[in-house]
Scaffold this motif. Structure first.
Motif, PDB file in Angstrom:
ATOM      1  N   PRO A  70      20.092  37.806  27.932  1.00  0.00           N
ATOM      2  CA  PRO A  70      19.216  37.059  27.022  1.00  0.00           C
ATOM      3  C   PRO A  70      19.715  35.647  26.738  1.00  0.00           C
ATOM      4  CG  PRO A  70      19.530  39.298  26.224  1.00  0.00           C
ATOM      5  CD  PRO A  70      20.490  39.109  27.361  1.00  0.00           C
ATOM      6  N   MET A  71      21.041  35.484  26.636  1.00  0.00           N
ATOM      7  CA  MET A  71      21.597  34.157  26.406  1.00  0.00           C
ATOM      8  C   MET A  71      21.374  33.254  27.617  1.00  0.00           C
ATOM      9  SD  MET A  71      24.499  32.463  27.645  1.00  0.00           S
ATOM     10  CE  MET A  71      25.624  33.802  27.977  1.00  0.00           C
ATOM     11  N   LEU A  72      21.569  33.783  28.829  1.00  0.00           N
ATOM     12  CA  LEU A  72      21.426  32.973  30.030  1.00  0.00           C
ATOM     13  C   LEU A  72      19.975  32.584  30.300  1.00  0.00           C
ATOM     14  CD1 LEU A  72      23.966  34.726  32.434  1.00  0.00           C
ATOM     15  CD2 LEU A  72      24.191  32.487  31.361  1.00  0.00           C
ATOM     16  N   LEU A  73      19.031  33.364  29.781  1.00  0.00           N
ATOM     17  CA  LEU A  73      17.626  32.992  29.926  1.00  0.00           C
ATOM     18  C   LEU A  73      17.319  31.673  29.224  1.00  0.00           C
ATOM     19  CD1 LEU A  73      15.801  36.419  29.440  1.00  0.00           C
ATOM     20  CD2 LEU A  73      15.745  34.997  31.490  1.00  0.00           C
ATOM     21  N   LYS A  74      18.122  31.309  28.230  1.00  0.00           N
ATOM     22  CA  LYS A  74      17.905  30.067  27.494  1.00  0.00           C
ATOM     23  C   LYS A  74      18.427  28.853  28.251  1.00  0.00           C
ATOM     24  CE  LYS A  74      18.559  32.339  23.003  1.00  0.00           C
ATOM     25  NZ  LYS A  74      19.363  32.330  21.770  1.00  0.00           N
ATOM     26  N   VAL A  75      19.276  29.076  29.225  1.00  0.00           N
ATOM     27  CA  VAL A  75      19.965  27.964  29.887  1.00  0.00           C
ATOM     28  C   VAL A  75      19.095  27.386  30.988  1.00  0.00           C
ATOM     29  CG1 VAL A  75      21.984  27.297  31.228  1.00  0.00           C
ATOM     30  CG2 VAL A  75      22.221  28.933  29.357  1.00  0.00           C
ATOM     31  N   ASP A  76      18.812  26.117  30.862  1.00  0.00           N
ATOM     32  CA  ASP A  76      18.049  25.398  31.871  1.00  0.00           C
ATOM     33  C   ASP A  76      19.021  24.553  32.680  1.00  0.00           C
ATOM     34  OD1 ASP A  76      16.281  23.984  33.395  1.00  0.00           O
ATOM     35  OD2 ASP A  76      15.517  22.737  31.764  1.00  0.00           O
ATOM     36  N   PHE A  77      19.338  25.013  33.894  1.00  0.00           N
ATOM     37  CA  PHE A  77      20.313  24.285  34.697  1.00  0.00           C
ATOM     38  C   PHE A  77      19.781  22.922  35.131  1.00  0.00           C
ATOM     39  CE2 PHE A  77      22.168  28.487  34.990  1.00  0.00           C
ATOM     40  CZ  PHE A  77      23.517  28.212  34.933  1.00  0.00           C
ATOM     41  N   ALA A  78      18.477  22.735  35.054  1.00  0.00           N
ATOM     42  CA  ALA A  78      17.920  21.409  35.341  1.00  0.00           C
ATOM     43  C   ALA A  78      18.360  20.380  34.310  1.00  0.00           C
ATOM     44  CB  ALA A  78      16.390  21.479  35.388  1.00  0.00           C
ATOM     45  N   SER A  79      18.763  20.870  33.121  1.00  0.00           N
ATOM     46  CA  SER A  79      19.199  19.943  32.071  1.00  0.00           C
ATOM     47  C   SER A  79      20.483  19.219  32.444  1.00  0.00           C
ATOM     48  CB  SER A  79      19.398  20.694  30.753  1.00  0.00           C
ATOM     49  OG  SER A  79      20.455  21.623  30.853  1.00  0.00           O
ATOM     50  N   MET A  80      21.202  19.725  33.466  1.00  0.00           N
ATOM     51  CA  MET A  80      22.422  19.036  33.900  1.00  0.00           C
ATOM     52  C   MET A  80      22.112  17.648  34.453  1.00  0.00           C
ATOM     53  SD  MET A  80      25.051  21.840  35.488  1.00  0.00           S
ATOM     54  CE  MET A  80      23.939  22.487  36.716  1.00  0.00           C
ATOM     55  N   ALA A  81      20.849  17.409  34.817  1.00  0.00           N
ATOM     56  CA  ALA A  81      20.476  16.077  35.297  1.00  0.00           C
ATOM     57  C   ALA A  81      20.598  15.021  34.204  1.00  0.00           C
ATOM     58  CB  ALA A  81      19.043  16.105  35.830  1.00  0.00           C
ATOM     59  N   LYS A  82      20.644  15.476  32.947  1.00  0.00           N
ATOM     60  CA  LYS A  82      20.702  14.553  31.818  1.00  0.00           C
ATOM     61  C   LYS A  82      22.109  14.366  31.268  1.00  0.00           C
ATOM     62  CE  LYS A  82      16.016  15.766  30.342  1.00  0.00           C
ATOM     63  NZ  LYS A  82      15.396  14.483  30.696  1.00  0.00           N
ATOM     64  N   VAL A  83      23.107  14.907  31.978  1.00  0.00           N
ATOM     65  CA  VAL A  83      24.460  14.852  31.413  1.00  0.00           C
ATOM     66  C   VAL A  83      24.957  13.419  31.232  1.00  0.00           C
ATOM     67  CG1 VAL A  83      25.134  17.112  32.292  1.00  0.00           C
ATOM     68  CG2 VAL A  83      25.496  15.092  33.716  1.00  0.00           C
ATOM     69  N   GLY A  84      24.450  12.490  32.048  1.00  0.00           N
ATOM     70  CA  GLY A  84      24.904  11.119  31.941  1.00  0.00           C
ATOM     71  C   GLY A  84      24.562  10.475  30.611  1.00  0.00           C
ATOM     72  N   THR A  85      23.519  10.976  29.936  1.00  0.00           N
ATOM     73  CA  THR A  85      23.128  10.423  28.642  1.00  0.00           C
ATOM     74  C   THR A  85      24.223  10.614  27.599  1.00  0.00           C
ATOM     75  OG1 THR A  85      20.838  10.988  29.172  1.00  0.00           O
ATOM     76  CG2 THR A  85      21.324  10.451  26.869  1.00  0.00           C
ATOM     77  N   TYR A  86      24.956  11.705  27.738  1.00  0.00           N
ATOM     78  CA  TYR A  86      25.994  12.047  26.758  1.00  0.00           C
ATOM     79  C   TYR A  86      27.363  12.065  27.444  1.00  0.00           C
ATOM     80  CZ  TYR A  86      21.552  14.025  25.185  1.00  0.00           C
ATOM     81  OH  TYR A  86      20.237  14.207  24.888  1.00  0.00           O
ATOM     82  N   TRP A  87      27.625  11.054  28.268  1.00  0.00           N
ATOM     83  CA  TRP A  87      28.802  11.104  29.131  1.00  0.00           C
ATOM     84  C   TRP A  87      30.107  11.180  28.352  1.00  0.00           C
ATOM     85  CZ3 TRP A  87      32.406   7.145  28.958  1.00  0.00           C
ATOM     86  CH2 TRP A  87      31.998   5.952  28.334  1.00  0.00           C
ATOM     87  N   ARG A  88      30.162  10.560  27.166  1.00  0.00           N
ATOM     88  CA  ARG A  88      31.397  10.641  26.384  1.00  0.00           C
ATOM     89  C   ARG A  88      31.646  12.073  25.915  1.00  0.00           C
ATOM     90  NH1 ARG A  88      28.619   6.195  24.435  1.00  0.00           N
ATOM     91  NH2 ARG A  88      29.579   4.153  24.780  1.00  0.00           N
ATOM     92  N   GLY A  89      30.622  12.673  25.291  1.00  0.00           N
ATOM     93  CA  GLY A  89      30.770  14.036  24.797  1.00  0.00           C
ATOM     94  C   GLY A  89      31.006  15.034  25.913  1.00  0.00           C
ATOM     95  N   ILE A  90      30.299  14.858  27.024  1.00  0.00           N
ATOM     96  CA  ILE A  90      30.482  15.747  28.175  1.00  0.00           C
ATOM     97  C   ILE A  90      31.913  15.642  28.699  1.00  0.00           C
ATOM     98  CG2 ILE A  90      29.853  16.120  30.588  1.00  0.00           C
ATOM     99  CD1 ILE A  90      27.731  17.199  28.840  1.00  0.00           C
ATOM    100  N   GLY A  91      32.388  14.408  28.848  1.00  0.00           N
ATOM    101  CA  GLY A  91      33.741  14.204  29.367  1.00  0.00           C
ATOM    102  C   GLY A  91      34.797  14.812  28.466  1.00  0.00           C
ATOM    103  N   VAL A  92      34.666  14.613  27.146  1.00  0.00           N
ATOM    104  CA  VAL A  92      35.630  15.179  26.201  1.00  0.00           C
ATOM    105  C   VAL A  92      35.611  16.697  26.258  1.00  0.00           C
ATOM    106  CG1 VAL A  92      36.105  15.512  23.736  1.00  0.00           C
ATOM    107  CG2 VAL A  92      35.662  13.220  24.616  1.00  0.00           C
ATOM    108  N   THR A  93      34.406  17.277  26.268  1.00  0.00           N
ATOM    109  CA  THR A  93      34.303  18.733  26.249  1.00  0.00           C
ATOM    110  C   THR A  93      34.872  19.341  27.517  1.00  0.00           C
ATOM    111  OG1 THR A  93      32.242  18.442  25.017  1.00  0.00           O
ATOM    112  CG2 THR A  93      32.761  20.662  25.759  1.00  0.00           C
ATOM    113  N   LEU A  94      34.561  18.751  28.669  1.00  0.00           N
ATOM    114  CA  LEU A  94      35.103  19.269  29.926  1.00  0.00           C
ATOM    115  C   LEU A  94      36.628  19.172  29.944  1.00  0.00           C
ATOM    116  CD1 LEU A  94      32.576  17.916  32.590  1.00  0.00           C
ATOM    117  CD2 LEU A  94      32.767  20.232  31.670  1.00  0.00           C
TER     118      LEU A  94
END
Length: 362
Positions: A70-94
């Motif tokens: 049920p949790m994975l049904l919420k995940v839209d892997f297409a949303s990874m195309a937008k990771v550049g918008t939040y590059w600071r937060g993405i970089g810190v979290t990774l």
């Protein structure tokens, strides 16, 4: 004021219901019920514990799938195309998730369990406890992140992007990181079982969930997916609580015999959560990321995918192992500790936004 407008194709974070709000209470009650079940009905618990195939307990496996899908049904892997918008937060979290957290937990496990607390713990379970802590830290949280993010009005598209990216990385990185750290801890790594766990609890659920999600969106749109999620979402929490009952039933005798074990195992987990959430929060502030991104980043950087951790520990070391117990303690600690992190993030918003880099990038 936080912008909570949701882009097309992205669902808003879930509302926090009565059940989720008091999850700590239900977890505590299930732990008590599990211990009582193990103490009062040992024969029944033994039968359930022996229902295994290739060291995978079938009842627990079914429950974990009910938690994960049920949790994975919420995940839209297409949303990874937008990771550049939040590059600071993405970089810190990774950076925190994959370069700091597993290794810091290995160090904390060795420091507290392997050294400071060694005289107070069963000597034959020390390595197993450390292994469980490492497994717990090697899987970033996914399911509960949506709840934590909603509680602190986090940016929903960042949360979706980060969860999707973490899930994709876990498919290929979880087994190597766990194998590396368990090897460094001088624990024999059963690679066949570890790889089976990754396939069983990450790869297959991801495939099943994405196939179902794609078909639903193609035939009925977002409304059809939302209707299915509304019907099956309670299964995830019920499965979590049922898993807790079983796991604590399996561990009941050990817990009753040595109640200090739970408290001692909780110490490195607590250190790990506050260390990594604080580091992620501070690095986001230094980088100039917005608070509505920094909050979820800190929460994702600190919490754990305990469903996967429990499954992997059971598959690798057995239901009654110290590793399984350590991951179960992670479940016990997760909810109240993450709620405290949410409180800290919300209360410190004014301080965060006074940061010079944050003001420059606003």
């Amino acid at each position: 004021m936080t912008d909570t407008t949701y882009e097309a194709g992205h669902e808003p974070p879930p509302a926090i219901g009565f059940f989720e709000k008091y999850l700590t209470v239900w977890v505590a009650l299930c732990i008590i019920a599990g211990i009582a079940l193990g103490y009062l009905m040992p024969s029944f618990v033994g039968i359930v514990a022996q229902a295994e195939v290739a060291r995978v307990n079938l009842p627990v496996a079914v429950l974990i799938w009910l938690m994960i899908v049920p949790m994975l049904l919420k995940v839209d892997f297409a949303s990874m195309a937008k990771v550049g918008t939040y590059w600071r937060g993405i970089g810190v979290t990774l950076f925190v998730n994959w370069a700091i957290k597993p290794f810091s937990m290995a160090l904390l496990g060795w420091l507290f369990i392997g050294w400071l607390f060694r005289p107070y713990l069963p000597s034959d379970q020390i390595d197993s406890y450390i292994a469980g802590l490492i497994i717990l830290a090697a899987a970033p949280c996914t399911a509960m992140v949506f709840v934590w993010s909603a509680l602190m009005k986090g940016e929903p598209n960042f949360t979706l992007s980060q969860v999707a990216l973490n899930d994709a990385i876990m498919v290929v990185a979880f087994a190597p990181i766990v194998g590396l750290l368990l090897g460094l801890s001088a624990i024999t790594v059963p690679w066949d079982t570890l790889l089976l766990s990754v396939v069983l609890y990450i790869v297959l659920p991801v495939i099943v969930a994405q196939v179902v999600r794609t078909r639903l969106l193609a035939t009925g749109g977002q409304a059809a997916l939302d209707r299915l999620l509304a019907r099956i979402q309670p299964l995830s929490l019920v499965a979590l609580l049922a898993t807790l009952v079983l796991l604590f039933a399996f561990q009941g005798e050990q817990i009753i015999a040595q109640p200090t074990v739970i408290a001692l195992l909780a110490v490195p987990i607590l250190f790990q959560v506050y260390l990594n959430s604080g580091l992620a929060y501070l690095l986001n502030r230094i980088s100039g990321e917005r608070h509505c991104v920094a909050g979820p980043s800190a929460l994702i950087g600190a919490s754990n995918f305990f469903e996967l951790a429990v499954a992997a520990a059971i598959a690798l070391f057995g239901l009654k192992s110290g590793a399984a117990l350590a991951t179960v303690v992670g479940v016990l600690v997760e909810v109240p500790v993450m709620l405290s992190v949410v409180w800290i993030v919300n209360r410190s918003k004014g301080w965060y936004e006074r940061g010079s880099r944050v003001q420059e990038t606003r």
